[in-house]
Design an enzyme around this catalytic site. Structure first.
Site, PDB file in Angstrom:
ATOM      1  N   ASP A 271      31.177  31.767  33.993  1.00  0.00           N
ATOM      2  CA  ASP A 271      32.234  32.030  35.302  1.00  0.00           C
ATOM      3  C   ASP A 271      31.810  31.145  36.220  1.00  0.00           C
ATOM      4  O   ASP A 271      32.565  30.904  36.333  1.00  0.00           O
ATOM      5  CB  ASP A 271      31.843  33.431  35.796  1.00  0.00           C
ATOM      6  CG  ASP A 271      32.928  33.522  36.409  1.00  0.00           C
ATOM      7  OD1 ASP A 271      34.184  33.850  35.911  1.00  0.00           O
ATOM      8  OD2 ASP A 271      32.883  33.999  37.720  1.00  0.00           O
TER       9      ASP A 271
ATOM     10  N   MET B 141      37.659  36.751  41.655  1.00  0.00           N
ATOM     11  CA  MET B 141      39.066  35.596  42.318  1.00  0.00           C
ATOM     12  C   MET B 141      38.027  33.941  42.264  1.00  0.00           C
ATOM     13  O   MET B 141      38.767  33.523  42.022  1.00  0.00           O
ATOM     14  CB  MET B 141      39.107  36.003  43.316  1.00  0.00           C
ATOM     15  CG  MET B 141      39.264  36.870  43.987  1.00  0.00           C
ATOM     16  SD  MET B 141      40.967  37.455  43.459  1.00  0.00           S
ATOM     17  CE  MET B 141      41.874  36.349  43.830  1.00  0.00           C
ATOM     18  N   ARG B 142      36.968  33.936  41.219  1.00  0.00           N
ATOM     19  CA  ARG B 142      36.696  32.700  40.751  1.00  0.00           C
ATOM     20  C   ARG B 142      37.827  32.135  39.955  1.00  0.00           C
ATOM     21  O   ARG B 142      38.413  30.620  40.525  1.00  0.00           O
ATOM     22  CB  ARG B 142      35.196  33.054  40.492  1.00  0.00           C
ATOM     23  CG  ARG B 142      34.535  30.851  40.252  1.00  0.00           C
ATOM     24  CD  ARG B 142      33.205  30.817  39.290  1.00  0.00           C
ATOM     25  NE  ARG B 142      32.219  31.652  40.575  1.00  0.00           N
ATOM     26  CZ  ARG B 142      31.566  32.553  40.488  1.00  0.00           C
ATOM     27  NH1 ARG B 142      31.064  33.213  39.667  1.00  0.00           N
ATOM     28  NH2 ARG B 142      30.813  32.362  41.864  1.00  0.00           N
ATOM     29  N   ALA B 143      37.956  33.042  38.932  1.00  0.00           N
ATOM     30  CA  ALA B 143      39.506  31.822  38.260  1.00  0.00           C
ATOM     31  C   ALA B 143      40.960  31.494  38.675  1.00  0.00           C
ATOM     32  O   ALA B 143      40.552  30.382  38.127  1.00  0.00           O
ATOM     33  CB  ALA B 143      39.398  32.568  37.144  1.00  0.00           C
TER      34      ALA B 143
ATOM     35  N   VAL C 144      39.421  27.959  40.956  1.00  0.00           N
ATOM     36  CA  VAL C 144      38.753  26.946  39.514  1.00  0.00           C
ATOM     37  C   VAL C 144      40.431  26.654  39.399  1.00  0.00           C
ATOM     38  O   VAL C 144      40.698  25.482  39.055  1.00  0.00           O
ATOM     39  CB  VAL C 144      38.112  27.431  38.995  1.00  0.00           C
ATOM     40  CG1 VAL C 144      38.460  26.445  37.597  1.00  0.00           C
ATOM     41  CG2 VAL C 144      37.207  27.423  39.379  1.00  0.00           C
TER      42      VAL C 144
END
Length: 678
Positions: free
Chosen positions: A193, A274-276, A279
């Site tokens: 991730d 929420m990283r996706a 990104v």
């Protein structure tokens, strides 16, 4: 310095080139992980990218590549006076798999810090890579704690080095590129991730394209400078396009409608955190800048999803990364149609999230049960006597091969560990002396000091202070006073599975339960950073279905296709396992083995099968191999043969029910090398 292969001369591999170029345009994307088989130009493309990166201006003499326009106020070589910068090419720094922590983040001279009160710091690879490219080949083979340090620095843009209260910080912003061959093991989902993008690469199956690859490579090998000169014009054009995209990037607009599409896509594919979303937003913006546009479109969002989401869809190590493109298109269309309508109260009418085409065949469907009625006599391997096998193939003979059976749903297993204190690779299974863990003592350092034991060092230096003429507040410390901390943590082991695939195990429900148990143990081995191997035996012989490897998903795939039937050559299976362990002890003597024999304990193959199996088991006991027998016998009449095998091995036996972590059997079972009484 050798001439790198031109980036523009790479044939095919469109996703790989795009992923690298987007990170060159916007390093905030977070790097790229390149997954693929060997020989697919992964390393070539990464090294070629360095020649396209714009030059950087650095403070003269600064070991940390500070920008003269905005030097790092915490730079260990600072503060920097105003001076004209010098330009140099962006660096590509390679992190070797066997690198130490000090080589990665840098090293503090603890002796000078204690005795002189100065921070003498030797920069590591993170400092060298600042404002350049950090390339990690075979990142999946890198020790986990190094990967954690690497990704933390990439996320924060800074590296912190702390040793016994002495701390140094410096900027570390770089384009992170990792390559890996999935056959050699996977990265943990948490680490996957942290990479912004991922791309899958494979060799082309198109004949003309393969011919062109060979033609260009031979031309480059014959004359690297001449070959590079022929591609110089294309390289210059690509370099200028990267610079133009970087300049355009701050002006790109990410509208509310596009943000809704990004959020809807991440929600539809059930990615964690929420990283996706972040990104995807950065990637879509970089795609627009790369195309020369000042506004992000739905096509940019779609392409960003294909690069940013597949590796975040994995739910266990047996799932292959992937994305259902039909579901992606439907989600984007629905989000575009709902723009400006507020919250969507209607459920998603699209396909179920579990129908992801990239989910792989990691976890087969759950079987109906795992109870098996009693089998016949010890020498009878005919599965047709078991009622649960009758519907599959009535009257099947003992020697007939049956079709592979799907595994039951995996479960969380009890902890199985090797006794004693090892010194193997870092992991999470058995006790071991490690570089990280709880401090258990102190010794004189052999070579460079890496982990100071402060109290032991002070105790060693204290009696000599008067003789050394101490007059101030500082402690007078000599090299002989320094003490290295010894630490105890956990190691990864070699877990060698020896699986009985004979007719006595072939009743469908029983074999389904057995495969489910082995799949569960494989999942446990993945989580504990073990190497795994698989030996199977049936009919007249045993075979190494999978040599020891770090790829547990490869073991799961072999297990899923495992056929059953025939007699039970237990001795052949144990002897084959002995041969595998003998070779592995020569290859990796520090990695201790754990032998897991999955069987009902019967031995019917070959002459004197029972006596031969006992002798083979005693070979493992004589070498001190830690072992456990997973007793697969079921039904109301039990012969207890697996328990007898465990005693011959000098290990212990557990039933399938006892193997479950939540079973009534209760306590964690440590595998012992010494035999246990019945």
């Amino acid at each position: 310095m050798s001439t790198p292969y031109p980036f523009t001369a790479i044939v095919g591999q469109d996703d790989l080139r795009l992923g690298l170029l987007l990170n060159a345009v916007s390093p905030a994307v977070g790097g790229v992980l390149v997954r693929g088989e060997k020989g697919t130009a992964k390393s070539t493309a990464v090294r070629a990218l360095a020649a396209l990166m714009p030059e950087v201006s650095v403070v003269p003499g600064c070991r940390f590549s500070c920008d003269p326009a905005s030097p790092d106020p915490a730079c260990p070589d600072g503060p920097h006076a105003e001076a004209a910068g010098v330009s140099r090419a962006a660096r590509t720094v390679e992190l070797p798999v066997g690198a130490s922590e000090d080589r990665l983040v840098g090293a503090l001279d603890i002796e000078r810090a204690l005795s002189e009160g100065v921070k003498a710091f030797e920069p590591g690879l993170l400092a060298d890579a600042h404002r350049g490219i950090l390339y990690v080949d075979e990142v999946n083979l890198l020790h986990d704690h190094l990967v954690d340090l690497l990704l933390d620095a990439a996320a924060m843009g800074a590296s912190y080095v702390e040793r016994e209260g002495v701390s140094v910080r410096h900027a570390a912003r770089f384009l992170l590129v990792g390559t890996m061959n999935p056959e050699e093991g996977e990265l943990r989902p948490q680490l996957l991730d942290r990479f912004g993008l991922t791309v899958e690469v494979a060799a082309s199956r198109d004949t003309d394209e393969r011919v062109e690859v060979v033609r260009r490579r031979l031309a480059y090998d014959d004359d690297p400078e001449g070959f590079a000169a022929r591609w110089a014009e294309e390289e210059t054009a690509l370099r200028e396009r990267i610079a133009a995209a970087r300049a355009l990037l701050p002006r790109v607009v990410l509208g509310d409608g596009v943000l809704r599409q990004i959020a809807a896509t991440c929600a539809a594919f059930e990615v964690d955190g929420m990283r996706a979303d972040i990104v995807m937003a950065r990637t879509a913006t970089a795609l627009a800048a790369w195309a020369g546009r000042e506004e992000v479109t739905a096509d940019d969002v779609r392409q960003a999803a294909l690069l940013a989401l597949p590796h975040r869809r994995r739910r266990n190590p047996f799932d292959a990364p992937g994305l259902d493109e039909d579901k992606l298109d439907q989600t984007l269309d629905e989000a575009a149609g709902d723009e400006g309508q507020g919250d969507d109260d209607d459920p998603d009418p699209g396909p179920d999230g579990g129908g992801d085409g990239g989910g792989g065949g990691g976890v087969p469907p759950q079987a109906d049960g795992d109870r098996t009625p009693p089998q016949g006599s010890e020498g009878d391997d005919t599965p047709s006597q078991a009622p649960d096998s009758a519907p599959d193939a009535p009257g099947r003979s003992a020697g007939a091969e049956q079709q592979p059976v799907a595994a039951a749903e995996p479960f969380r297993t009890k902890m199985l560990s090797v006794p004693g204190l090892g010194e193997g690779a870092a992991g999470r299974r058995s006790r071991a002396r490690t570089a990280h863990g709880r401090t258990t003592g102190a010794v004189r350092p052999q070579g460079a000091l890496t982990k100071l034991h402060l109290s032991a060092t002070v105790q060693a230096a204290a009696p000599h202070q008067r003789a050394r003429g101490r007059s101030g507040r500082g402690l007078v410390v000599r090299r002989d006073d320094l003490r290295q901390a010894t630490r105890e943590g956990r190691e990864g082991n070699l877990v060698l599975f020896v699986v009985d695939a004979s007719g006595s195990m072939a009743a469908r429900q029983r074999m389904s339960a057995v495969k489910g148990a082995v799949l569960s143990l494989l999942l446990d081995a993945y989580q504990r950073r073990d190497k795994v191997g698989l030996v199977t035996f049936r009919g007249k012989e045993a075979e190494v279905a999978l040599p020891p490897t770090s790829s547990v998903d490869a073991a799961a795939a072999r297990l899923e296709s495992l056929p059953t039937g025939g007699r039970t050559p237990l001795a052949a299976g144990l002897l084959k396992a002995h041969d595998v362990l003998r070779v592995e002890r020569l290859r990796d003597p520090s990695r201790r083995p754990l032998l897991v024999v999955v069987t009902d304990g019967r031995a019917t193959g070959g002459p004197e099968p029972v006596a031969l199996a006992e002798r083979a088991a005693r070979l493992h006991q004589a070498e001190g191999t830690a072992s456990v027998v997973v007793d697969c016998e079921s039904g109301y009449v039990r012969l207890g043969l697996a328990g007898e095998l465990a005693r011959e091995l000098g290990g212990t036996a557990v039933t399938l029910d006892e193997l479950r972590a939540d079973s009534i059997a209760g306590l964690v079972k440590d595998v012992t090398a010494a035999g246990r009484a019945a």
